[in-house]
Write a protein that holds these residues in place. Sequence first.
Motif, PDB file in Angstrom:
ATOM      1  N   GLU A   3       0.715  -1.204  -0.018  1.00 18.25           N
ATOM      2  CA  GLU A   3       0.152  -0.157   0.069  1.00 18.25           C
ATOM      3  C   GLU A   3       0.930   1.313  -0.045  1.00 18.25           C
ATOM      4  N   SER A   4       2.036   1.438   0.905  1.00 20.95           N
ATOM      5  CA  SER A   4       2.832   2.352   0.735  1.00 20.95           C
ATOM      6  C   SER A   4       3.641   2.687  -0.637  1.00 20.95           C
ATOM      7  N   LEU A   5       3.846   1.712  -1.246  1.00 21.73           N
ATOM      8  CA  LEU A   5       4.360   1.580  -2.491  1.00 21.73           C
ATOM      9  C   LEU A   5       3.317   2.460  -3.450  1.00 21.73           C
ATOM     10  N   ARG A   6       2.215   1.807  -3.579  1.00 14.11           N
ATOM     11  CA  ARG A   6       1.150   2.657  -4.306  1.00 14.11           C
ATOM     12  C   ARG A   6       0.949   3.894  -4.038  1.00 14.11           C
ATOM     13  N   HIS A   7       1.030   4.396  -2.537  1.00 10.64           N
ATOM     14  CA  HIS A   7       0.721   5.877  -2.201  1.00 10.64           C
ATOM     15  C   HIS A   7       1.909   6.470  -2.987  1.00 10.64           C
ATOM     16  N   ALA A   8       3.251   6.175  -2.750  1.00  7.56           N
ATOM     17  CA  ALA A   8       4.323   6.599  -3.368  1.00  7.56           C
ATOM     18  C   ALA A   8       4.354   6.837  -4.903  1.00  7.56           C
ATOM     19  N   GLU A   9       3.797   5.919  -5.432  1.00  7.28           N
ATOM     20  CA  GLU A   9       3.721   5.806  -7.040  1.00  7.28           C
ATOM     21  C   GLU A   9       2.614   7.096  -7.472  1.00  7.28           C
ATOM     22  N   ALA A  10       1.784   7.068  -6.589  1.00 13.84           N
ATOM     23  CA  ALA A  10       0.478   8.185  -6.845  1.00 13.84           C
ATOM     24  C   ALA A  10       1.179   9.421  -6.662  1.00 13.84           C
ATOM     25  N   ILE A  11       1.751   9.777  -5.579  1.00 14.05           N
ATOM     26  CA  ILE A  11       2.679  11.006  -5.569  1.00 14.05           C
ATOM     27  C   ILE A  11       3.649  11.265  -6.446  1.00 14.05           C
ATOM     28  N   TYR A  12       4.273  10.396  -6.892  1.00 14.08           N
ATOM     29  CA  TYR A  12       5.519  10.463  -7.981  1.00 14.08           C
ATOM     30  C   TYR A  12       4.824  10.860  -9.274  1.00 14.08           C
ATOM     31  N   HIS A  13       3.686  10.237  -9.694  1.00 17.00           N
ATOM     32  CA  HIS A  13       3.169  10.610 -10.911  1.00 17.00           C
ATOM     33  C   HIS A  13       2.324  11.849 -11.028  1.00 17.00           C
ATOM     34  N   ALA A  14       2.061  12.484  -9.982  1.00 17.44           N
ATOM     35  CA  ALA A  14       1.408  13.723  -9.855  1.00 17.44           C
ATOM     36  C   ALA A  14       2.544  14.737  -9.863  1.00 17.44           C
ATOM     37  N   VAL A  15       3.519  14.701  -8.890  1.00 18.11           N
ATOM     38  CA  VAL A  15       4.503  16.006  -8.688  1.00 18.11           C
ATOM     39  C   VAL A  15       5.767  15.441  -8.940  1.00 18.11           C
ATOM     40  N   HIS A  16       6.089  14.055  -9.443  1.00 21.35           N
ATOM     41  CA  HIS A  16       7.456  13.786  -9.614  1.00 21.35           C
ATOM     42  C   HIS A  16       8.311  13.854  -8.370  1.00 21.35           C
ATOM     43  N   ARG A  17       9.454  14.653  -8.324  1.00 24.26           N
ATOM     44  CA  ARG A  17      10.363  14.717  -7.174  1.00 24.26           C
ATOM     45  C   ARG A  17       9.962  16.353  -6.671  1.00 24.26           C
ATOM     46  N   SER A  18       9.032  16.786  -7.014  1.00 19.82           N
ATOM     47  CA  SER A  18       9.073  18.259  -6.505  1.00 19.82           C
ATOM     48  C   SER A  18       8.551  18.258  -4.815  1.00 19.82           C
ATOM     49  N   SER A  19       8.890  19.205  -4.116  1.00 18.60           N
ATOM     50  CA  SER A  19       8.461  19.071  -2.817  1.00 18.60           C
ATOM     51  C   SER A  19       7.230  19.786  -2.348  1.00 18.60           C
ATOM     52  N   VAL A  20       6.322  19.118  -1.697  1.00 17.77           N
ATOM     53  CA  VAL A  20       5.117  19.460  -1.655  1.00 17.77           C
ATOM     54  C   VAL A  20       4.931  19.556  -0.025  1.00 17.77           C
ATOM     55  N   ASP A  21       3.772  20.215   0.555  1.00 14.63           N
ATOM     56  CA  ASP A  21       3.456  20.182   1.905  1.00 14.63           C
ATOM     57  C   ASP A  21       2.659  18.825   2.051  1.00 14.63           C
ATOM     58  N   SER A  22       2.419  18.545   3.430  1.00 15.25           N
ATOM     59  CA  SER A  22       1.840  17.393   4.060  1.00 15.25           C
ATOM     60  C   SER A  22       0.267  17.481   3.367  1.00 15.25           C
ATOM     61  N   ALA A  23      -0.479  18.417   3.616  1.00 14.82           N
ATOM     62  CA  ALA A  23      -1.813  18.602   3.368  1.00 14.82           C
ATOM     63  C   ALA A  23      -1.870  18.137   1.584  1.00 14.82           C
ATOM     64  N   THR A  24      -0.991  18.530   0.804  1.00 11.92           N
ATOM     65  CA  THR A  24      -0.977  17.857  -0.647  1.00 11.92           C
ATOM     66  C   THR A  24      -0.866  16.391  -0.624  1.00 11.92           C
ATOM     67  N   GLN A  27      -3.823  14.594   0.187  1.00 13.01           N
ATOM     68  CA  GLN A  27      -4.741  14.542  -0.928  1.00 13.01           C
ATOM     69  C   GLN A  27      -4.023  13.720  -2.162  1.00 13.01           C
ATOM     70  N   LEU A  28      -3.045  13.614  -2.546  1.00  8.43           N
ATOM     71  CA  LEU A  28      -2.403  12.769  -3.715  1.00  8.43           C
ATOM     72  C   LEU A  28      -2.606  11.234  -3.161  1.00  8.43           C
ATOM     73  N   MET A  29      -2.518  11.098  -1.953  1.00  5.20           N
ATOM     74  CA  MET A  29      -2.910   9.693  -1.561  1.00  5.20           C
ATOM     75  C   MET A  29      -4.177   9.024  -1.407  1.00  5.20           C
ATOM     76  N   GLY A  30      -4.896  10.199  -1.764  1.00  2.89           N
ATOM     77  CA  GLY A  30      -6.389  10.096  -1.738  1.00  2.89           C
ATOM     78  C   GLY A  30      -7.278  10.282  -0.599  1.00  2.89           C
ATOM     79  N   PHE A  31      -6.701  10.751   0.220  1.00  2.00           N
ATOM     80  CA  PHE A  31      -7.481  11.391   1.462  1.00  2.00           C
ATOM     81  C   PHE A  31      -7.893  12.669   1.434  1.00  2.00           C
ATOM     82  N   SER A  32      -8.936  13.038   2.393  1.00  2.80           N
ATOM     83  CA  SER A  32      -9.541  14.559   2.116  1.00  2.80           C
ATOM     84  C   SER A  32      -8.830  15.244   3.003  1.00  2.80           C
ATOM     85  N   GLY A  33      -7.967  14.751   3.939  1.00  9.35           N
ATOM     86  CA  GLY A  33      -7.033  15.578   4.841  1.00  9.35           C
ATOM     87  C   GLY A  33      -6.339  14.803   6.005  1.00  9.35           C
TER      88      GLY A  33
END
Length: 229
Positions: A3-24, A27-33
């Motif tokens: 599951e963690s690898l799936r979350h990491a893949e979702a983040i990578y596909h969305a923003v690649h290696r850009s730095s983002v905040d925890s709230a983002t 959302q990228l992992m599929g949670f509302s907050g």
Amino acid sequence: MDESLRHAEAIYHAVHRSSVDSATIYQLMGFSGKTGTSAKALGSLRQYGLIEGIGEKTRISDLALAILEPESASEKSSAIRTSSKSPDVFGEVLTRFDGRVPQADEAIRAFLIRELGFQKNSADECIKALRQSLAYADSFSRDSEVSPQPISVEAPPLTEIPPTPEPDKEVQREVRSVDGELVIIPLTKECRAELRIVGKLNARAIKNLIRHIDLLADVWAEDEDELES
């Protein structure tokens, strides 16, 4: 870990290696907050070494990149094994038992409760996660080491057919100038077909191949008509 690898893949596909905040990240992992569940998922990403940085400077780690964009299957397999053992508590368990996980849970549970201060339920969850992570890494390693086996295709018996018509000059020049993989298909006990695919196989190439086969069928039919007349 899966599951963690799936979350990491979702983040990578969305923003690649850009730095983002925890709230983002949530959302990228599929949670509302931020909730207990999303915070646990984010913590798992960090424990498995799949993200790095904190706060607004959180991004995919080098280890995750080796899994998501590997140079080879062996690099990906090695990175998954490293990630599976990255959580600190997993490392302590492996160190305590000389790099091996006991088959029975009792010894691990006793170590977690008596020496690391775990509650029983937390210890059981930890043992389950440890076994799943190592099993996932082991299964992936075995899959990546299996070499593909050649497939033998036996065509249904056919009567003897006349020689294949000569292909057009463009195709013929390409076959002579480039070596391709030869596929031999038995047609009868005394007859076999040798097919050599050269270069990139695309829709046009397949259409041309079908055209030659159709022409061959027409020649065969004409020969049969002449014999019957």
